[in-house]
Write an enzyme that holds these catalytic residues in place. Structure first.
Site, PDB file in Angstrom:
ATOM      1  N   HIS A   1      -9.504   1.047   4.484  1.00  0.00           N
ATOM      2  CA  HIS A   1      -8.234   1.229   5.204  1.00  0.00           C
ATOM      3  C   HIS A   1      -8.471   2.165   6.394  1.00  0.00           C
ATOM      4  O   HIS A   1      -9.262   3.103   6.309  1.00  0.00           O
ATOM      5  CB  HIS A   1      -7.176   1.813   4.265  1.00  0.00           C
ATOM      6  CG  HIS A   1      -5.805   1.783   4.863  1.00  0.00           C
ATOM      7  ND1 HIS A   1      -5.371   2.732   5.758  1.00  0.00           N
ATOM      8  CD2 HIS A   1      -4.792   0.904   4.720  1.00  0.00           C
ATOM      9  CE1 HIS A   1      -4.134   2.430   6.136  1.00  0.00           C
ATOM     10  NE2 HIS A   1      -3.757   1.324   5.529  1.00  0.00           N
TER      11      HIS A   1
ATOM     12  N   GLU B   1      -6.853   4.529   7.535  1.00  0.00           N
ATOM     13  CA  GLU B   1      -6.618   5.962   7.261  1.00  0.00           C
ATOM     14  C   GLU B   1      -7.831   6.574   6.568  1.00  0.00           C
ATOM     15  O   GLU B   1      -8.141   7.753   6.771  1.00  0.00           O
ATOM     16  CB  GLU B   1      -5.326   6.132   6.439  1.00  0.00           C
ATOM     17  CG  GLU B   1      -4.097   5.914   7.324  1.00  0.00           C
ATOM     18  CD  GLU B   1      -2.852   5.430   6.595  1.00  0.00           C
ATOM     19  OE1 GLU B   1      -2.790   5.535   5.355  1.00  0.00           O
ATOM     20  OE2 GLU B   1      -1.938   4.928   7.279  1.00  0.00           O
TER      21      GLU B   1
ATOM     22  N   ASN C   1       0.877  -1.173   0.000  1.00  0.00           N
ATOM     23  CA  ASN C   1       0.000   0.000   0.000  1.00  0.00           C
ATOM     24  C   ASN C   1       0.912   1.220   0.000  1.00  0.00           C
ATOM     25  O   ASN C   1       1.500   1.554   1.025  1.00  0.00           O
ATOM     26  CB  ASN C   1      -0.894  -0.008   1.252  1.00  0.00           C
ATOM     27  CG  ASN C   1      -1.679   1.284   1.387  1.00  0.00           C
ATOM     28  OD1 ASN C   1      -1.819   2.041   0.422  1.00  0.00           O
ATOM     29  ND2 ASN C   1      -2.198   1.538   2.580  1.00  0.00           N
ATOM     30  N   TRP C   2       1.018   1.853  -1.156  1.00  0.00           N
ATOM     31  CA  TRP C   2       1.961   2.971  -1.281  1.00  0.00           C
ATOM     32  C   TRP C   2       1.428   4.260  -0.661  1.00  0.00           C
ATOM     33  O   TRP C   2       2.149   5.250  -0.593  1.00  0.00           O
ATOM     34  CB  TRP C   2       2.302   3.200  -2.760  1.00  0.00           C
ATOM     35  CG  TRP C   2       3.144   2.129  -3.381  1.00  0.00           C
ATOM     36  CD1 TRP C   2       3.427   0.884  -2.877  1.00  0.00           C
ATOM     37  CD2 TRP C   2       3.831   2.206  -4.632  1.00  0.00           C
ATOM     38  NE1 TRP C   2       4.239   0.192  -3.738  1.00  0.00           N
ATOM     39  CE2 TRP C   2       4.505   0.979  -4.835  1.00  0.00           C
ATOM     40  CE3 TRP C   2       3.941   3.187  -5.621  1.00  0.00           C
ATOM     41  CZ2 TRP C   2       5.270   0.711  -5.967  1.00  0.00           C
ATOM     42  CZ3 TRP C   2       4.703   2.925  -6.757  1.00  0.00           C
ATOM     43  CH2 TRP C   2       5.368   1.699  -6.921  1.00  0.00           C
ATOM     44  N   LYS C   3       0.162   4.251  -0.277  1.00  0.00           N
ATOM     45  CA  LYS C   3      -0.473   5.448   0.309  1.00  0.00           C
ATOM     46  C   LYS C   3      -0.262   6.640  -0.628  1.00  0.00           C
ATOM     47  O   LYS C   3      -0.246   6.460  -1.842  1.00  0.00           O
ATOM     48  CB  LYS C   3       0.064   5.714   1.716  1.00  0.00           C
ATOM     49  CG  LYS C   3       0.101   4.452   2.575  1.00  0.00           C
ATOM     50  CD  LYS C   3       0.272   4.737   4.033  1.00  0.00           C
ATOM     51  CE  LYS C   3       0.515   3.437   4.781  1.00  0.00           C
ATOM     52  NZ  LYS C   3       0.119   3.482   6.157  1.00  0.00           N
TER      53      LYS C   3
ATOM     54  N   GLY D   1       2.692  -1.217   4.243  1.00  0.00           N
ATOM     55  CA  GLY D   1       2.770   0.211   3.947  1.00  0.00           C
ATOM     56  C   GLY D   1       4.208   0.635   3.731  1.00  0.00           C
ATOM     57  O   GLY D   1       4.788   0.431   2.660  1.00  0.00           O
ATOM     58  N   GLY D   2       4.818   1.200   4.768  1.00  0.00           N
ATOM     59  CA  GLY D   2       6.166   1.776   4.672  1.00  0.00           C
ATOM     60  C   GLY D   2       7.181   0.906   3.948  1.00  0.00           C
ATOM     61  O   GLY D   2       7.895   1.376   3.052  1.00  0.00           O
TER      62      GLY D   2
ATOM     63  N   GLU E   1      -5.776  -5.335  10.184  1.00  0.00           N
ATOM     64  CA  GLU E   1      -4.812  -4.265  10.414  1.00  0.00           C
ATOM     65  C   GLU E   1      -5.124  -3.543  11.727  1.00  0.00           C
ATOM     66  O   GLU E   1      -5.958  -2.628  11.754  1.00  0.00           O
ATOM     67  CB  GLU E   1      -4.888  -3.253   9.261  1.00  0.00           C
ATOM     68  CG  GLU E   1      -4.502  -3.825   7.919  1.00  0.00           C
ATOM     69  CD  GLU E   1      -3.763  -2.801   7.094  1.00  0.00           C
ATOM     70  OE1 GLU E   1      -2.638  -3.101   6.661  1.00  0.00           O
ATOM     71  OE2 GLU E   1      -4.275  -1.692   6.895  1.00  0.00           O
TER      72      GLU E   1
ATOM     73  N   SER F   1       3.041  -2.348  10.200  1.00  0.00           N
ATOM     74  CA  SER F   1       4.498  -2.341  10.422  1.00  0.00           C
ATOM     75  C   SER F   1       5.147  -3.692  10.130  1.00  0.00           C
ATOM     76  O   SER F   1       6.125  -4.063  10.785  1.00  0.00           O
ATOM     77  CB  SER F   1       4.828  -1.853  11.835  1.00  0.00           C
ATOM     78  OG  SER F   1       4.325  -0.528  12.020  1.00  0.00           O
TER      79      SER F   1
ATOM     80  N   GLY G   1       1.919   2.123  10.544  1.00  0.00           N
ATOM     81  CA  GLY G   1       2.819   3.258  10.412  1.00  0.00           C
ATOM     82  C   GLY G   1       3.474   3.664  11.716  1.00  0.00           C
ATOM     83  O   GLY G   1       4.063   4.745  11.812  1.00  0.00           O
TER      84      GLY G   1
HETATM   85  C1  PEP Z   1      -0.885  -0.034   5.713  1.00  0.00           C
HETATM   86  O1  PEP Z   1      -0.836   1.091   5.242  1.00  0.00           O
HETATM   87  O2  PEP Z   1      -1.833  -0.787   5.415  1.00  0.00           O
HETATM   88  C2  PEP Z   1       0.170  -0.476   6.623  1.00  0.00           C
HETATM   89  C3  PEP Z   1       0.101  -1.662   7.170  1.00  0.00           C
HETATM   90  O3  PEP Z   1       1.184   0.424   6.839  1.00  0.00           O
HETATM   91  P1  PEP Z   1       2.591   0.115   7.588  1.00  0.00           P
HETATM   92  O4  PEP Z   1       3.102  -1.175   7.029  1.00  0.00           O
HETATM   93  O5  PEP Z   1       3.448   1.280   7.246  1.00  0.00           O
HETATM   94  O6  PEP Z   1       2.278  -0.002   9.032  1.00  0.00           O
END
Ligand code: PEP
Length: 255
Positions: A98, A100, A13-15, A237-238, A170, A216, A176
């Protein structure tokens, strides 16, 4: 619990990161590193990067996803993108619900259900996100919460359509933050989601559905999380923004 009954899916997930040219660049870096993956690999990029992503992934084992869609097909919804629009440019997956989107943009279980319906109608595969806030975990209501989020989102979804649903567990407190759920916590919540699917659709459907962990996940902790019986992949994500880290997670999922 036989994990071979279902697909393992690693999705990035590049956000709100990467311009179209940067999208091409990162996919070109990722491609050779994941070409032997023994799992499904997806990159969910911003809307403006979709076309570039589709071109860059052509002929590879990487599929492209979006990060949201509206529930209507078209109309006076300034700034929104429909599922049909995504389908026509070649998108296969869409992340729905999601945290966010829920936290910053007013998505609710009800709008998540509407978006899920629209995405399925357009022929997309949905990565449906559910998960608890820290206070809810501390209250001890994680399992009930993910069960109800799942039930509301899947209202009206048929057994056949369920084959195009992936659920991403999640925990909001892990997204994040660098704070990861323990493998046991992740497995327990994924197992609660699987039981919910069993109560709605039966054992075969529960055994067949892909349930990812997200929060994460990184190159260092992926193997332990992915080894759990109910964790069938990751929403990343990251770490999905660094080709080598993302590829290391894909490697861990391929073992
Ligand atoms: C996400 O955006 O779905 C996510 C899990 O982010 P991160 O891996 O950065 O926690």
């Amino acid at each position: 619990m036989n994990k071979s009954l279902r697909k393992t899916v690693i999705a990035g997930n590049w956000k709100m990161n990467k311009t179209p040219s940067q999208t091409t660049e990162l996919i070109n870096e990722i491609k050779p590193l994941v070409s032997n993956a023994d799992c499904d690999v997806v990159v969910c990029v911003p809307f403006t990067g979709l076309q570039a992503a589709i071109e860059a992934t052509r002929g590879s084992n990487i599929s492209v996803g979006a990060q949201n869609c509206h529930w209507e097909k078209s109309g006076a919804f300034t700034g929104e993108i429909s599922a049909e629009m995504l389908k026509e440019v070649g998108v296969k997956y869409v992340i729905i619900g999601h945290s966010e989107r829920r936290t910053y943009f007013g998505d609710t279980d009800v709008t998540v259900a509407k978006r899920t319906r629209a995405a399925l109608d357009a022929g997309l595969t949905v990565i449906l996100c559910v998960g608890e806030y820290l206070e809810q975990r501390e209250q001890g209501i994680t399992n009930e919460l993910v069960a109800i989020q799942t039930k509301i989102a899947l209202q009206g979804v048929t057994q056949e359509e369920l084959k195009r649903i992936i659920i991403a567990y999640e925990p909001v407190w892990a997204i994040g933050t660098g704070r990861t759920a323990t493998a046991r916590q992740a497995d327990e919540a994924c197992s609660a989601i699987r039981s919910t699917i069993e109560s709605l659709y039966g054992k075969a459907a529960a055994d067949g559905i892909t349930i990812q962990y997200g929060g994460s996940m990184n190159a260092a902790n992926a193997a332990e999380l992915l080894a759990m019986p109910n964790v069938d992949g990751g929403l990343i994500g990251g770490a999905s923004l660094k080709a080598r880290d993302f590829a290391a997670i894909v490697d861990a999922a391929s073992k």
